[in-house]
Scaffold this motif. Structure first.
Motif, PDB file in Angstrom:
ATOM      1  N   ALA A 147       0.973   4.030  -2.884  1.00  0.00           N
ATOM      2  CA  ALA A 147       0.702   5.435  -2.547  1.00  0.00           C
ATOM      3  C   ALA A 147       1.752   6.345  -3.168  1.00  0.00           C
ATOM      4  O   ALA A 147       1.433   7.434  -3.667  1.00  0.00           O
ATOM      5  N   GLU A 153      -0.430   9.285   4.788  1.00  0.00           N
ATOM      6  CA  GLU A 153      -1.840   9.659   4.687  1.00  0.00           C
ATOM      7  C   GLU A 153      -2.523   8.924   3.533  1.00  0.00           C
ATOM      8  O   GLU A 153      -3.621   8.395   3.685  1.00  0.00           O
ATOM      9  N   ARG A 154      -1.855   8.874   2.369  1.00  0.00           N
ATOM     10  CA  ARG A 154      -2.435   8.218   1.203  1.00  0.00           C
ATOM     11  C   ARG A 154      -2.564   6.705   1.423  1.00  0.00           C
ATOM     12  O   ARG A 154      -3.531   6.090   0.984  1.00  0.00           O
ATOM     13  N   GLU A 184      -2.903   5.276   4.264  1.00  0.00           N
ATOM     14  CA  GLU A 184      -3.715   5.039   5.462  1.00  0.00           C
ATOM     15  C   GLU A 184      -2.949   4.229   6.511  1.00  0.00           C
ATOM     16  O   GLU A 184      -3.440   3.241   7.059  1.00  0.00           O
ATOM     17  N   ARG A 228       0.832  -1.209   0.000  1.00  0.00           N
ATOM     18  CA  ARG A 228       0.000   0.000   0.000  1.00  0.00           C
ATOM     19  C   ARG A 228       0.860   1.249   0.000  1.00  0.00           C
ATOM     20  O   ARG A 228       0.540   2.239  -0.664  1.00  0.00           O
ATOM     21  N   GLU A 278       0.345  12.221  -9.933  1.00  0.00           N
ATOM     22  CA  GLU A 278      -0.449  13.440  -9.821  1.00  0.00           C
ATOM     23  C   GLU A 278       0.289  14.670 -10.329  1.00  0.00           C
ATOM     24  O   GLU A 278      -0.308  15.734 -10.465  1.00  0.00           O
ATOM     25  N   SER A 308       3.481  17.441  -6.951  1.00  0.00           N
ATOM     26  CA  SER A 308       2.963  16.616  -5.863  1.00  0.00           C
ATOM     27  C   SER A 308       4.122  16.154  -4.988  1.00  0.00           C
ATOM     28  O   SER A 308       5.011  15.455  -5.441  1.00  0.00           O
ATOM     29  N   ARG A 345       2.772  12.606   3.666  1.00  0.00           N
ATOM     30  CA  ARG A 345       1.779  12.479   2.587  1.00  0.00           C
ATOM     31  C   ARG A 345       1.633  11.027   2.149  1.00  0.00           C
ATOM     32  O   ARG A 345       0.527  10.570   1.846  1.00  0.00           O
ATOM     33  N   ILE A 346       2.740  10.324   2.102  1.00  0.00           N
ATOM     34  CA  ILE A 346       2.679   8.907   1.734  1.00  0.00           C
ATOM     35  C   ILE A 346       1.855   8.141   2.768  1.00  0.00           C
ATOM     36  O   ILE A 346       0.997   7.323   2.425  1.00  0.00           O
ATOM     37  N   GLU A 366       0.933   6.711  -6.829  1.00  0.00           N
ATOM     38  CA  GLU A 366      -0.208   7.605  -7.040  1.00  0.00           C
ATOM     39  C   GLU A 366       0.201   9.065  -6.905  1.00  0.00           C
ATOM     40  O   GLU A 366      -0.206   9.919  -7.719  1.00  0.00           O
ATOM     41  N   LEU A 367       1.012   9.374  -5.901  1.00  0.00           N
ATOM     42  CA  LEU A 367       1.451  10.756  -5.701  1.00  0.00           C
ATOM     43  C   LEU A 367       2.317  11.230  -6.865  1.00  0.00           C
ATOM     44  O   LEU A 367       2.191  12.378  -7.322  1.00  0.00           O
TER      45      LEU A 367
END
Length: 208
Positions: free
Chosen positions: A24, A44-45, A47, A20, A31, A35, A41-42, A27-28
């Motif tokens: 993440a 948070e993305r 979770e 995960r 963006e 980003s 931030r990682i 994904e960042l």
């Protein structure tokens, strides 16, 4: 639950959290260049807690290494489904993996100081095994050092990768240069009965 099963379950949970976290990061990166990819931030993305990112990946500079490891795991999965008997399959599959996710691939190679080692894992091992198989079949000369041959091809592919990352060549040229390096190496190491066959791709290229 048996102690061994409990330990295995913990390892699977860790592997899922690590996956995960790596996803993440991807994904960042997708963006856009603005980003940020801070640990916070990682986390948070993905979770998870920031401490989990540190524990499972390490500090920020280790994130690129984890991302590269994820690429190589995917490559291993793809190659396992295709077999490794043909060195061309190894080279083509490797290039296709990078160009399939260009934003992530380019950011990873640019940011990771050890990016020259990105092909030293699954691709190099698989390429070496394919060349060893070709030597065993009599396609390559018996005295050929397949470790050295595979290393030369891998080095050429890393050079093509960095040219592609710098946008000096496009996807097609990236693949073409990687395959050309392989064809030259195979032709140079060809056993006499297979020499003409392995020279043919180079002849076709020269007439284009």
């Amino acid at each position: 639950m048996a102690p061994g099963n409990d330990g295995g379950l913990r390892e699977r949970h860790k592997a899922r959290r690590r996956s995960r976290i790596v996803e993440a990061v991807r994904e960042l990166l997708r963006e856009g260049p603005k980003s940020g990819i801070s640990v916070e931030r990682i986390a948070e993305r993905a979770e998870v807690a920031p401490a989990t990112v540190y524990n499972l990946i390490g500090p920020r500079e280790r994130i690129w290494e984890a991302l590269a490891a994820g690429f190589m795991e995917e490559l291993e999965h793809r190659l396992a489904g295709q077999g490794t008997g043909d060195p061309h399959v190894v080279v083509r599959t490797t290039v296709q993996l990078f160009v399939a996710d260009p934003v992530v691939s380019r950011r990873m190679v640019r940011a990771w100081e050890a990016s020259g080692l990105v092909l030293d894992r699954s691709p190099l091992t698989r390429l070496r095994d394919a060349m060893e198989e070709a030597r065993a079949r009599g396609v390559l000369r018996a005295e050929v050092d397949v470790d050295a041959l595979a290393a030369v091809v891998a080095a050429a592919c890393v050079g093509a990768l960095h040219q592609w990352v710098a946008a000096l060549i496009d996807d097609d040229r990236f693949l073409s240069r990687a395959v050309f390096a392989l064809d030259v190496a195979l032709a140079a190491a060809a056993a006499d009965p297979c020499r003409e066959e392995l020279l043919e791709p180079l002849r076709r290229r020269s007439t284009r």
